[in-house]
Design an enzyme around this catalytic site. Structure first.
Site, PDB file in Angstrom:
ATOM      1  N   LEU A  42       1.039  -1.120  -0.139  1.00 31.64           N
ATOM      2  CA  LEU A  42      -0.135   0.253  -0.283  1.00 31.64           C
ATOM      3  C   LEU A  42       0.912   1.210  -0.617  1.00 31.64           C
ATOM      4  O   LEU A  42       0.088   2.014  -0.801  1.00 31.64           O
ATOM      5  CB  LEU A  42      -1.269   0.110   1.395  1.00 31.64           C
ATOM      6  CG  LEU A  42      -2.395  -1.141   1.578  1.00 31.64           C
ATOM      7  CD1 LEU A  42      -2.872  -1.031   2.412  1.00 31.64           C
ATOM      8  CD2 LEU A  42      -2.936  -0.977  -0.291  1.00 31.64           C
ATOM      9  N   GLY A  43       2.002   1.401   0.594  1.00 30.65           N
ATOM     10  CA  GLY A  43       3.181   2.497   0.745  1.00 30.65           C
ATOM     11  C   GLY A  43       3.400   2.156   1.621  1.00 30.65           C
ATOM     12  O   GLY A  43       3.557   1.620   2.651  1.00 30.65           O
ATOM     13  N   GLU A  44       4.720   3.084   1.815  1.00 33.26           N
ATOM     14  CA  GLU A  44       5.943   2.559   2.755  1.00 33.26           C
ATOM     15  C   GLU A  44       6.160   4.264   2.618  1.00 33.26           C
ATOM     16  O   GLU A  44       6.007   5.257   2.103  1.00 33.26           O
ATOM     17  CB  GLU A  44       7.021   2.040   2.377  1.00 33.26           C
ATOM     18  CG  GLU A  44       8.074   2.336   0.917  1.00 33.26           C
ATOM     19  CD  GLU A  44       8.773   1.421   0.773  1.00 33.26           C
ATOM     20  OE1 GLU A  44      10.431   1.894   1.649  1.00 33.26           O
ATOM     21  OE2 GLU A  44       8.281   0.401   0.693  1.00 33.26           O
ATOM     22  N   GLY A  45       6.754   4.458   4.352  1.00 28.77           N
ATOM     23  CA  GLY A  45       7.409   6.008   4.690  1.00 28.77           C
ATOM     24  C   GLY A  45       8.706   6.008   5.119  1.00 28.77           C
ATOM     25  O   GLY A  45       9.425   5.107   4.260  1.00 28.77           O
ATOM     26  N   PHE A  47      10.425   4.886   8.243  1.00 26.23           N
ATOM     27  CA  PHE A  47      10.145   4.320   9.123  1.00 26.23           C
ATOM     28  C   PHE A  47       9.139   2.588   8.901  1.00 26.23           C
ATOM     29  O   PHE A  47       9.517   1.480   8.693  1.00 26.23           O
ATOM     30  CB  PHE A  47      10.453   4.825  10.577  1.00 26.23           C
ATOM     31  CG  PHE A  47      10.762   5.372  10.666  1.00 26.23           C
ATOM     32  CD1 PHE A  47      12.605   5.579  11.303  1.00 26.23           C
ATOM     33  CD2 PHE A  47       9.794   7.018  10.623  1.00 26.23           C
ATOM     34  CE1 PHE A  47      12.464   7.163  11.502  1.00 26.23           C
ATOM     35  CE2 PHE A  47      10.747   8.204  11.227  1.00 26.23           C
ATOM     36  CZ  PHE A  47      12.352   7.930  11.319  1.00 26.23           C
ATOM     37  N   GLY A  48       8.482   3.213   8.133  1.00 24.69           N
ATOM     38  CA  GLY A  48       6.792   1.838   8.008  1.00 24.69           C
ATOM     39  C   GLY A  48       6.538   1.512   6.548  1.00 24.69           C
ATOM     40  O   GLY A  48       7.179   2.264   5.720  1.00 24.69           O
ATOM     41  N   LYS A  49       6.491   0.221   6.938  1.00 25.72           N
ATOM     42  CA  LYS A  49       5.561  -0.115   5.219  1.00 25.72           C
ATOM     43  C   LYS A  49       4.804  -0.434   5.799  1.00 25.72           C
ATOM     44  O   LYS A  49       4.009  -1.568   5.977  1.00 25.72           O
ATOM     45  CB  LYS A  49       6.840  -1.277   5.119  1.00 25.72           C
ATOM     46  CG  LYS A  49       6.672  -1.741   3.669  1.00 25.72           C
ATOM     47  CD  LYS A  49       7.611  -3.304   2.747  1.00 25.72           C
ATOM     48  CE  LYS A  49       7.718  -3.650   1.778  1.00 25.72           C
ATOM     49  NZ  LYS A  49       7.063  -3.625   0.924  1.00 25.72           N
ATOM     50  N   LYS A  69       1.129  -2.587   9.354  1.00 24.43           N
ATOM     51  CA  LYS A  69       2.112  -1.737   8.734  1.00 24.43           C
ATOM     52  C   LYS A  69       3.347  -2.599   9.722  1.00 24.43           C
ATOM     53  O   LYS A  69       2.900  -3.020  11.084  1.00 24.43           O
ATOM     54  CB  LYS A  69       1.341  -0.338   9.829  1.00 24.43           C
ATOM     55  CG  LYS A  69       2.907   0.670   9.480  1.00 24.43           C
ATOM     56  CD  LYS A  69       2.305   2.148  10.109  1.00 24.43           C
ATOM     57  CE  LYS A  69       3.860   3.369   9.776  1.00 24.43           C
ATOM     58  NZ  LYS A  69       3.442   4.815  10.168  1.00 24.43           N
ATOM     59  N   ASP A 162       3.367  14.707  12.575  1.00 19.66           N
ATOM     60  CA  ASP A 162       3.508  14.086  11.379  1.00 19.66           C
ATOM     61  C   ASP A 162       2.913  14.672  10.378  1.00 19.66           C
ATOM     62  O   ASP A 162       1.840  13.875   9.624  1.00 19.66           O
ATOM     63  CB  ASP A 162       4.697  13.365  11.285  1.00 19.66           C
ATOM     64  CG  ASP A 162       5.297  13.021   9.930  1.00 19.66           C
ATOM     65  OD1 ASP A 162       5.712  13.739   8.866  1.00 19.66           O
ATOM     66  OD2 ASP A 162       5.247  11.926   9.816  1.00 19.66           O
TER      67      ASP A 162
HETATM   68  P1  ADP Z   1       5.180   5.687   7.432  1.00 22.33           P
HETATM   69  O1  ADP Z   1       5.431   5.877   9.101  1.00 22.33           O
HETATM   70  O2  ADP Z   1       6.308   5.175   7.302  1.00 22.33           O
HETATM   71  O3  ADP Z   1       4.955   6.980   6.778  1.00 22.33           O
HETATM   72  P2  ADP Z   1       2.319   5.548   6.762  1.00 22.33           P
HETATM   73  O4  ADP Z   1       1.796   4.929   8.235  1.00 22.33           O
HETATM   74  O5  ADP Z   1       1.904   6.807   6.476  1.00 22.33           O
HETATM   75  O6  ADP Z   1       3.872   4.769   6.856  1.00 22.33           O
HETATM   76  O7  ADP Z   1       1.883   4.275   5.811  1.00 22.33           O
HETATM   77  C1  ADP Z   1       2.682   4.511   4.435  1.00 22.33           C
HETATM   78  C2  ADP Z   1       1.558   4.901   3.391  1.00 22.33           C
HETATM   79  O8  ADP Z   1       0.850   4.031   2.909  1.00 22.33           O
HETATM   80  C3  ADP Z   1       0.352   5.799   3.445  1.00 22.33           C
HETATM   81  O9  ADP Z   1       0.996   7.662   2.997  1.00 22.33           O
HETATM   82  C4  ADP Z   1      -0.791   5.257   2.990  1.00 22.33           C
HETATM   83  O10 ADP Z   1      -0.683   5.758   1.544  1.00 22.33           O
HETATM   84  C5  ADP Z   1      -0.713   3.867   2.795  1.00 22.33           C
HETATM   85  N1  ADP Z   1      -1.214   3.197   4.196  1.00 22.33           N
HETATM   86  C6  ADP Z   1      -0.700   3.836   5.159  1.00 22.33           C
HETATM   87  N2  ADP Z   1      -1.948   3.107   5.919  1.00 22.33           N
HETATM   88  C7  ADP Z   1      -2.848   2.774   5.922  1.00 22.33           C
HETATM   89  C8  ADP Z   1      -4.449   2.369   5.668  1.00 22.33           C
HETATM   90  N3  ADP Z   1      -4.576   2.048   6.845  1.00 22.33           N
HETATM   91  N4  ADP Z   1      -5.427   1.773   4.366  1.00 22.33           N
HETATM   92  C9  ADP Z   1      -4.625   2.029   3.447  1.00 22.33           C
HETATM   93  N5  ADP Z   1      -3.178   2.737   2.795  1.00 22.33           N
HETATM   94  C10 ADP Z   1      -2.455   2.801   3.624  1.00 22.33           C
HETATM   95 MG    MG Z   2       3.660   8.332   7.018  1.00 20.78          MG
END
Ligand code: ADP
Ligand code: MG
Length: 313
Positions: A42-45, A47-49, A69, A162
């Site tokens: 779905l995505g990553e930032g 620290f997380g995926k 996550k 954030d």
């Molecule tokens: P990080 O802490 O690494 O920034 P995030 O929690 O922001 O991680 O998640 C990274 C990306 O994953 C988000 O920008 C979003 O696009 C996707 N994402 C996160 N949580 C969800 C969710 N519950 N449902 C759908 N997409 C999600």
């Molecule tokens: Mg994020």
């Protein structure tokens, strides 16, 4: 019975990991790894995926979709503690504009813990807005929902640190929720700010001036970041007008260590992000109030909500 056995094993192997203990002791929502079927990333930032799975213990295709996550760099001790805190914080929050915690899934005796949350099918505002042109009233509805989620977070004495369009998730065309509590900190009663100690790759273009200068994070610095998020919403998260793109344009060609210094100089000279095209002047005024040099003069989420309400009418 297997769940119970796994939990007991987990506690025997980790007698001194208290966050985890508290987590599994009271948490009925333990998800078992073997029933999680991966659908897609779905995505990553930083620290997380986050990955979409179907949790299907009955193994008959009736399972539900969940967003899972995990830490990107498993095994770093100092990150692990922050991660356990992120899980604990999300677990303690309950509001319609905050993503819902569903449970945890742990492996290797608790050394690897994944956070299970509800899946928001439309992704983050950054995914959604460029594909769906919202009118001003619709944009302000989303802004109000973010204010409500943040008002609740502040009432629990947490600062988010954030807040950005990438961390706001879209449930449907009328509902957004704040996600990603990775940098959230608790502010003890009486204190008003928190100073960061850890260094890291920070979202500087969303940071208030005092965060850049003195690492002073407060309820008012969340308001500044909200102003930047509001700017993102009104520019439909168009990447050519993104806060980094605009500030880099204003700063010229500076890189690395110099970036924050030049950014501070720019903000001290009262340079701010421009008024987005088609943004009503009264909304631009609110953004500028969020970006007041003096944290005490910035509005609260409660007053922002009311101002949006008045503008929408
Ligand atoms: P990080 O802490 O690494 O920034 P995030 O929690 O922001 O991680 O998640 C990274 C990306 O994953 C988000 O920008 C979003 O696009 C996707 N994402 C996160 N949580 C969800 C969710 N519950 N449902 C759908 N997409 C999600
Ligand atoms: Mg994020």
């Amino acid at each position: 019975r297997t769940v119970l056995r796994e939990l007991t094993e987990l506690q025997i192997k980790n007698p001194d990991i208290s966050p985890l203990e508290s987590l599994t002791d009271t948490d009925p929502n333990v998800f078992l790894k073997r029933y999680l079927k991966k659908i897609r990333d779905l995505g990553e930032g930083n620290f997380g995926k986050v990955i979409l799975y179907v949790y299907d213990p009955a193994n008959d295709g009736t399972g539900e979709r969940v967003a899972v996550k995990s830490l990107k760099h498993e095994g770093c001790g100092h990150l692990h503690n922050g991660w356990m805190k992120e899980i604990d914080i999300l677990r303690s929050l309950y509001h319609c504009n905050i993503v819902k915690y569903k449970g945890c899934c742990s492996e290797l005796g608790g050394q690897v813990v994944q956070l299970i949350m509800e899946y928001l099918p439309l992704g983050s505002l950054r995914d959604y807005l460029p594909k769906h042109r919202l009118g001003v009233a619709h944009s302000l509805l989303f802004a109000q929902q973010i204010c409500q989620g943040m008002e609740y977070l502040h009432s629990k004495r947490y600062i988010h640190r954030d807040l950005a369009a990438r961390n706001v998730l879209v449930e449907n065309k009328c509902l957004v929720k704040i996600g990603d509590f990775g940098l959230t900190k608790h502010i003890p009663e009486g204190d008003v700010y928190y100073r960061v100690r850890e260094d890291g790759d920070s979202p500087v273009y969303w940071y208030a001036i005092e965060c850049l200068k003195e690492s002073k994070f407060s309820f008012s610095s969340d308001i500044w970041s909200f102003g930047v998020t509001l700017y993102e919403i009104l520019t439909q998260c168009d990447h050519r007008q993104s806060p980094p793109a605009k500030f880099i344009q204003m700063m010229g060609n500076v890189r690395g260590q110099m970036t924050v210094m030049v950014l501070i100089k720019l903000l001290e000279k009262h340079n701010r992000l421009p008024c987005p095209r088609d943004c009503p002047p009264e909304v631009h005024l609110l953004m500028q109030q969020c970006w007041d040099f003096d944290p005490a003069r910035r509005p609260s989420f409660t007053s922002l909500f009311e101002s949006f309400e008045a503008i929408r009418k």
